[in-house]
Design an enzyme around this catalytic site. Structure first.
Site, PDB file in Angstrom:
ATOM      1  N   ARG A   1     -33.897  13.522  12.259  1.00 45.62           N
ATOM      2  CA  ARG A   1     -34.862  12.653  11.574  1.00 45.62           C
ATOM      3  C   ARG A   1     -34.415  11.216  11.417  1.00 45.62           C
ATOM      4  O   ARG A   1     -35.192  10.387  10.961  1.00 45.62           O
ATOM      5  CB  ARG A   1     -35.233  13.202  10.180  1.00 45.62           C
ATOM      6  CG  ARG A   1     -35.940  14.530  10.253  1.00 45.62           C
ATOM      7  CD  ARG A   1     -36.699  14.775   8.995  1.00 45.62           C
ATOM      8  NE  ARG A   1     -35.819  14.840   7.830  1.00 45.62           N
ATOM      9  CZ  ARG A   1     -36.252  14.808   6.595  1.00 45.62           C
ATOM     10  NH1 ARG A   1     -37.529  14.667   6.336  1.00 45.62           N
ATOM     11  NH2 ARG A   1     -35.398  14.899   5.599  1.00 45.62           N
ATOM     12  N   ASP A   2     -33.185  10.896  11.653  1.00 43.47           N
ATOM     13  CA  ASP A   2     -32.804   9.499  11.498  1.00 43.47           C
ATOM     14  C   ASP A   2     -31.889   9.080  12.641  1.00 43.47           C
ATOM     15  O   ASP A   2     -30.818   8.554  12.435  1.00 43.47           O
ATOM     16  CB  ASP A   2     -32.135   9.272  10.131  1.00 43.47           C
ATOM     17  CG  ASP A   2     -32.127   7.787   9.744  1.00 43.47           C
ATOM     18  OD1 ASP A   2     -32.836   7.002  10.411  1.00 43.47           O
ATOM     19  OD2 ASP A   2     -31.416   7.438   8.793  1.00 43.47           O
ATOM     20  N   LEU A   3     -32.370   9.334  13.842  1.00 42.45           N
ATOM     21  CA  LEU A   3     -31.592   8.982  15.011  1.00 42.45           C
ATOM     22  C   LEU A   3     -31.797   7.504  15.293  1.00 42.45           C
ATOM     23  O   LEU A   3     -32.918   7.038  15.417  1.00 42.45           O
ATOM     24  CB  LEU A   3     -32.122   9.806  16.182  1.00 42.45           C
ATOM     25  CG  LEU A   3     -31.175  10.228  17.273  1.00 42.45           C
ATOM     26  CD1 LEU A   3     -29.928  10.866  16.688  1.00 42.45           C
ATOM     27  CD2 LEU A   3     -31.872  11.207  18.183  1.00 42.45           C
TER      28      LEU A   3
ATOM     29  N   ASN B   1     -26.442   5.245  13.893  1.00 43.49           N
ATOM     30  CA  ASN B   1     -25.970   6.607  13.624  1.00 43.49           C
ATOM     31  C   ASN B   1     -25.271   7.231  14.818  1.00 43.49           C
ATOM     32  O   ASN B   1     -24.939   8.406  14.810  1.00 43.49           O
ATOM     33  CB  ASN B   1     -27.130   7.503  13.201  1.00 43.49           C
ATOM     34  CG  ASN B   1     -27.407   7.345  11.733  1.00 43.49           C
ATOM     35  OD1 ASN B   1     -26.528   6.913  10.987  1.00 43.49           O
ATOM     36  ND2 ASN B   1     -28.607   7.663  11.322  1.00 43.49           N
TER      37      ASN B   1
ATOM     38  N   THR C   1     -35.735   5.621   9.542  1.00 44.06           N
ATOM     39  CA  THR C   1     -35.592   4.176   9.620  1.00 44.06           C
ATOM     40  C   THR C   1     -36.757   3.623  10.414  1.00 44.06           C
ATOM     41  O   THR C   1     -37.058   4.112  11.492  1.00 44.06           O
ATOM     42  CB  THR C   1     -34.265   3.841  10.316  1.00 44.06           C
ATOM     43  OG1 THR C   1     -33.202   4.484   9.608  1.00 44.06           O
ATOM     44  CG2 THR C   1     -34.027   2.352  10.346  1.00 44.06           C
TER      45      THR C   1
END
Ligand SMILES: *[C@@H]1O[C@H](CO)[C@@H](O)[C@H](O)[C@H]1NC(C)=O
Ligand SMILES: *[C@@H]1O[C@H](CO)[C@@H](O)[C@H](O)[C@H]1NC(C)=O
Ligand SMILES: *[C@@H]1O[C@H](CO)[C@@H](O)[C@H](O)[C@H]1NC(C)=O
Ligand SMILES: *[C@@H]1O[C@H](CO)[C@@H](O)[C@H](O)[C@H]1NC(C)=O
Ligand SMILES: *[C@@H]1O[C@H](CO)[C@@H](O)[C@H](O)[C@H]1NC(C)=O
Ligand SMILES: *[C@@H]1O[C@H](CO)[C@@H](O)[C@H](O)[C@H]1NC(C)=O
Ligand SMILES: *[C@@H]1O[C@H](CO)[C@@H](O)[C@H](O)[C@H]1NC(C)=O
Ligand SMILES: *[C@@H]1O[C@H](CO)[C@@H](O)[C@H](O)[C@H]1NC(C)=O
Length: 720
Positions: free
Chosen positions: A494-496, A500, A534
């Site tokens: 969900r926050d690639l 990260n 993001t």
């Protein structure tokens, strides 16, 4: 290992593109490996392997960039040997050579990290190297049945193949013991384990407890000990253990609700057939012939086909029916000492006064039970108290634990009780004054507790612990692709985004910050979550509905690819209004003419023809990943395939153990998640309303990432 947050910078991209240029050299290397393969296998000319380009050969499949992915030449009457150059085919996914007459050694396949299916059965291979599975992190299925191998043991290198589903090596001269690492901690997806007709010895490892293996074939060798661990293998459908030397009573089968076929014949099982087996609705066939089973003849449902030849066990009657009360009592006594084989060999039929070992009768009444020095473990059954004719009970020199049951004091005719030299504890109950009680040699007799550990706490063979949190160290796997597909349960990151993706000192990429990971739903469904992530990398459906699927990460990944190609950020406020959002701008530039596409490419890239072609492939993939509708986006596995065809062999990073909340980098993701849950005192991730795992923030949890293989392989470029 220190890690840097790496934002997209042009050297990053430059390196990527250098790499793309190496792909030509790789495909040349593959052609020469294929020529050695052809030479060693010596196929007849009718086989059609004559073109200089092996990608044009029959039964050979390549990627667009001429890397070999499949060799499928089973059942072809081949007579030769297998060239060790096979190892150069680093994109190979399927190697199918079954049912030929290929001889000589199987060369090592070590490092073929894309290999998924290996079919070598029914050949004349004469040896198998112990490092064969080293680095075969994509391996799902192995079949090496029916080869005249020199004796070999299941190698440690198999531990690298934690995505394994099927492992079959019947009639393959496997020796040694069944390794405990085949259990659920390291092989959560193992479904078929076929090792029949080998030379395996020792016991079933307790590490198999909790395994979801469905089909277990271990028949036809020298395995020993109890099969109690089956009780915890609740996925079992087919269990073939016949023709071994297993012993002890049959376990409780009530947890094995899928069990269809159970073959236990030709072993040394003792005790009665448990009711939990007879009542299974799923059961279709059961083989019990030729053991030392006791008690009543079992009665199965009409739907079960039963292999139980008469007189090949020790049942009390020839047909179903209750046993004599004396037999019942004596069997309960045997039950509390785990139905020792020595008793079972003799305690047959319905009359204990016909020469049963340890039993003396008078007028058909049992008067003496003498089980001295029989190697008994277990406890003294209160059932002794129901055999009113007993005069002498002799249980000396065994390994009995527990206490002396007070029921024994009610025996009207008892004269002698000898329990000397055991491990009994507790108060000796009050016997009548004319009874001689010998408790010598029980160090804890009279004390409240035994100084021994409780019975059953010792494990007969090594190999892992039970299910649940454990200290079993597991290799890391096959990053994002693993998250989605290969893990037993799916996870969504969900926050690639680039920040990260961590670069280690060795310039290998890792996916980091699992703060937002959540369990993906079974099947293709979606789950509703609070929006996290993001901006700029969020898939439209996630931003609008808050529903996530694994395709949310695919979208973010596409955005990252676009950033790589263009050198722009996902949201670039410095651009004119219509170009701020990278995805929309990229798609416009890409669908337009060649000229506008070239303009969109990062100007720092030196575009020759070959590079342009590679960038084109990546751009196409990026567009595909960022498709508006989730179902139009590819799986991460597909993205990996496309990218890996452009780059060097991925090699896993060194895994320096780092301990965060007791998590180390050698763990699989599901294990690490379990640790987090335990650390946070949460047991059920799915039901937690906030649905967010504790964010690890800037901690350094990372796992090697396969999708970012292009970045990882920078090392190999540096090295040249
Ligand atoms: C297979 O190969 C072995 C050894 O090379 C040979 O002895 C045997 O005759 C061959 N069998 C067949 C069916 O060709
Ligand atoms: C594992 O074996 C089963 C049953 O033979 C088969 O259906 C399945 O395709 C195999 N899995 C792989 C990855 O080959
Ligand atoms: C198994 O291996 C041993 C030792 O390498 C060898 O002597 C024996 O012939 C092999 N057995 C079979 C059936 O191939
Ligand atoms: C493969 O197994 C070896 C030990 O046999 C281990 O050192 C190595 O880290 C493993 N590699 C992977 C990728 O799991
Ligand atoms: C079965 O699982 C239970 C609970 O996990 C465990 O306590 C027990 O030791 C296991 N038994 C065997 C025989 O593996
Ligand atoms: C086990 O029993 C079934 C049903 O009677 C029979 O078909 C099968 O051949 C038996 N298996 C063995 C190994 O005897
Ligand atoms: C008790 O058990 C131990 C360990 O299994 C064994 O070595 C010993 O011989 C046993 N003692 C008797 C009297 O059976
Ligand atoms: C002993 O046996 C006789 C006949 O077999 C029976 O009547 C009697 O009740 C038995 N005595 C005890 C104590 O079981």
């Amino acid at each position: 290992m220190k890690k840097h947050r790496a934002f997209l910078k042009f050297p990053f991209l430059l390196l990527l593109l250098c790499l793309l240029k190496f792909s030509k050299a790789d495909s040349d290397g593959e052609a020469s490996a294929m020529l050695s393969l052809k030479k060693s296998l010596n196929p007849p000319s009718s086989f059609g392997w004559s073109d200089p380009d092996p990608c044009k050969w029959t039964h050979v499949v390549c990627t667009g960039t001429k890397r070999v992915t499949r060799i499928q030449i089973g059942h072809s009457g081949l007579q030769g040997t297998l060239s060790p150059d096979i190892r150069s085919l680093t994109e190979l996914e399927r190697l199918e050579l079954q049912w030929n007459n290929i001889s000589g050694p199987i060369p090592t396949l070590s490092g073929l990290s894309s290999l998924q299916v290996l079919m070598l059965s029914n050949n004349h291979f004469d040896s198998i190297p112990s490092d064969i599975f080293q680095g075969l992190t994509s391996l799902q299925s192995v079949d090496v049945d029916n080869n005249p191998f020199a004796s070999w043991e299941i190698p440690e290198s198999l531990r690298n193949a934690s995505a394994l589903q099927n492992f079959s090596a019947n009639s393959a001269n496997v020796s040694g013991t069944l390794p405990g690492f085949l259990g659920p901690d390291e092989f959560p997806g193992l479904s078929i384990l076929h090792l029949a007709f080998n030379n395996l010895e020792g016991e079933l490892p307790l590490g198999l407890s909790g395994s979801q293996i469905q089909s277990l074939w271990l028949n036809g060798q020298k395995l020993t000990g109890s099969i109690d661990v089956l009780r915890n293998m609740t996925g079992l459908r087919e269990v073939w253990l016949h023709s071994n030397a297993f012993s002890g009573p049959l376990p409780d089968f009530s947890g094995l609700q899928e069990l269809e076929s159970l073959s236990l014949r030709d072993n040394s099982f003792t005790g009665p057939v448990p009711a939990s087996l007879m009542s299974l609705d799923s059961l279709r066939a059961v083989n019990l012939t030729n053991n030392h089973l006791q008690g009543p003849v079992p009665e199965f449902k009409a739907s079960v086909s039963v292999d139980l030849e008469k007189d090949t066990n020790g049942f009390c009657l020839p047909a179903p029916g209750e046993c004599d009360p004396r037999v019942k009592s004596l069997l309960s006594i045997a039950s509390s000492v785990e139905y020792p084989l020595r008793l079972a060999e003799s305690w047959i039929g319905n009359d204990p006064c016909t020469n049963w070992i340890g039993i003396t009768c008078s007028n058909g009444n049992v008067t003496v039970i003498n089980l001295e020095k029989m190697g008994l473990t277990g406890t003294i059954s209160p059932e002794f108290g129901s055999i009113k004719s007993l005069q002498r009970i002799i249980l000396g020199i065994n390994n009995l634990t527990g206490t002396i049951p007070h029921e024994l004091t009610t025996l009207p005719n008892l004269k002698t009780l000898d329990v000397s030299s055991n491990h009994l504890f507790g108060k000796v109950p009050a016997f009548k004054s004319n009874v001689v009680v010998n408790t010598n040699g029980n160090p804890d007799i009279g004390k409240d507790k035994s100084s021994l550990s409780p019975p059953g706490s010792s494990s007969p063979s090594g190999g892992g612990s039970g299910s649940g949190l454990s200290d079993g160290r597991v290799k890391t796997s096959s990053g994002v692709e693993y998250l989605h597909g290969l893990a037993h349960q799916s996870f969504i990151h969900r926050d690639l985004k680039p920040s990260n993706i961590l670069l280690g000192d060795d310039m290998r990429a890792k996916v980091a910050d699992f703060g937002l990971v959540r369990l993906a739903p079974e099947g293709k469904g979606s789950i509703e979550t609070r929006i996290a992530g993001t901006f700029g990398y969020l898939a439209p459906e996630y931003a609008v509905t808050g529903r996530v699927t694994t395709k949310v990460d695919v979208y973010s990944f596409g955005v990252i690819l676009m950033e790589l190609i263009t050198g722009r950020k996902s949201l670039d406020e410095s651009q004119p209004e219509e170009s701020i959002h990278l995805v929309s701008w990229f798609k416009r530039m890409f669908i337009n003419k060649e000229s506008s596409f070239k303009k969109a490419i990062d100007p720092t890239i030196d575009l020759d023809e070959e590079t342009l072609a590679s960038v084109h492939t990546v751009a196409e993939l990026a567009g595909h990943c960022c498709a508006r509708e989730p179902y139009q986006r590819p799986d991460m596995g597909h993205a990996v395939n496309i990218l890996s065809s452009l780059v060097e062999l991925w090699k896993p990073a060194d895994q320096n153990p780092e301990d965060i909340y007791g998590i180390d980098l050698d763990m699989s993701l599901p294990q690490a998640l379990k640790k987090w849950q335990a650390y946070e005192g949460r047991s059920d991730l799915e039901s937690s309303t906030s649905s967010l795992l504790p964010s690890l923030g800037n901690t350094q949890m990372s796992i090697p990432s396969r999708p970012y293989g292009f970045a990882e392989s920078f090392t190999s470029v540096d090295g040249r």
